[in-house]
Enzyme design. Structure first.
Site, PDB file in Angstrom:
ATOM      1  N   GLU A   1      66.483 122.896  34.716  1.00 53.16           N
ATOM      2  CA  GLU A   1      66.936 122.311  33.376  1.00 53.16           C
ATOM      3  C   GLU A   1      66.670 120.528  34.115  1.00 53.16           C
ATOM      4  O   GLU A   1      66.355 120.332  34.958  1.00 53.16           O
ATOM      5  CB  GLU A   1      68.552 121.887  34.192  1.00 53.16           C
ATOM      6  CG  GLU A   1      68.817 124.021  33.821  1.00 53.16           C
ATOM      7  CD  GLU A   1      68.599 124.362  34.748  1.00 53.16           C
ATOM      8  OE1 GLU A   1      69.256 125.601  34.654  1.00 53.16           O
ATOM      9  OE2 GLU A   1      68.462 123.691  35.613  1.00 53.16           O
TER      10      GLU A   1
ATOM     11  N   TYR B   1      56.872 118.039  32.703  1.00 59.51           N
ATOM     12  CA  TYR B   1      56.997 119.311  32.547  1.00 59.51           C
ATOM     13  C   TYR B   1      56.093 119.661  31.331  1.00 59.51           C
ATOM     14  O   TYR B   1      55.392 121.302  32.415  1.00 59.51           O
ATOM     15  CB  TYR B   1      58.677 119.456  32.408  1.00 59.51           C
ATOM     16  CG  TYR B   1      59.244 119.118  33.367  1.00 59.51           C
ATOM     17  CD1 TYR B   1      58.792 119.577  35.411  1.00 59.51           C
ATOM     18  CD2 TYR B   1      60.807 118.485  33.771  1.00 59.51           C
ATOM     19  CE1 TYR B   1      59.721 118.729  36.038  1.00 59.51           C
ATOM     20  CE2 TYR B   1      61.641 118.325  34.598  1.00 59.51           C
ATOM     21  CZ  TYR B   1      60.909 118.301  36.113  1.00 59.51           C
ATOM     22  OH  TYR B   1      61.394 117.382  36.853  1.00 59.51           O
TER      23      TYR B   1
END
Length: 165
Positions: free
Chosen positions: A121, A133
């Site tokens: 997360e 990411y």
């Protein structure tokens, strides 16, 4: 302490020289918490790190040749999924590729333990991390409303991301 340390004791960085991964232990927590407090608006507590180590999560540090802590990560393994709980680079050493090295090591540890997917997360407001990411290969698979504490006793949503291993 973490099992699954890969034989990467002689990493090299163009500016920082020789770097080394090692299992995170209780003796690392002062330096870890110092970085955590410096780089996050709502940092993990020392107790969060202690509980993670006690629970046997995969936790590693990245240090330079002098022993200076540059970064760390913690991964929880469950069935066939690795959950990247925390990954941090000391503020003075960000934007030098160390986050990539940490991600490489975290995913290598997960693969070594036969995990099939890595989840994480990231705060909706942390667009820089989300971009890192995505470049690494993570894709958004959902959102969690009011997941993170935020300023003025409010909450912030999280982007849930996944990477096939």
């Amino acid at each position: 302490m973490s099992a699954g340390v890969l034989p990467l004791s002689a990493l090299s960085h163009p500016q920082l020289g020789r770097l080394q991964f090692a299992p995170m232990g209780a003796g690392d927590l002062d330096a870890v918490v110092q970085i955590e407090d410096a780089v996050y608006s709502h940092p993990w507590s020392r107790g969060n790190f202690q509980d993670s180590l006690y629970s046997g999560y995969q936790a590693q540090t990245l240090r330079d040749a002098s022993g200076l802590l540059l970064g760390y990560f913690l991964v929880m393994l469950a069935v066939d999924e690795a959950h990247l709980l925390n990954i941090s680079v000391a503020a003075a050493y960000q934007h030098q590729g160390l986050g990539r090295m940490l991600l490489d090591q975290a995913t290598a540890v997960a693969r070594q333990q036969q995990m099939r997917t890595m989840l994480l997360e990231v705060r909706e407001s942390n667009t820089r991390a989300a971009k890192v990411y995505r470049r690494y290969g993570f894709t958004e698979i959902g959102r969690r409303k009011n997941y993170y504490p935020a300023a003025n006793q409010t909450r912030e949503g999280a982007i849930v991301m996944s990477l096939p291993l």
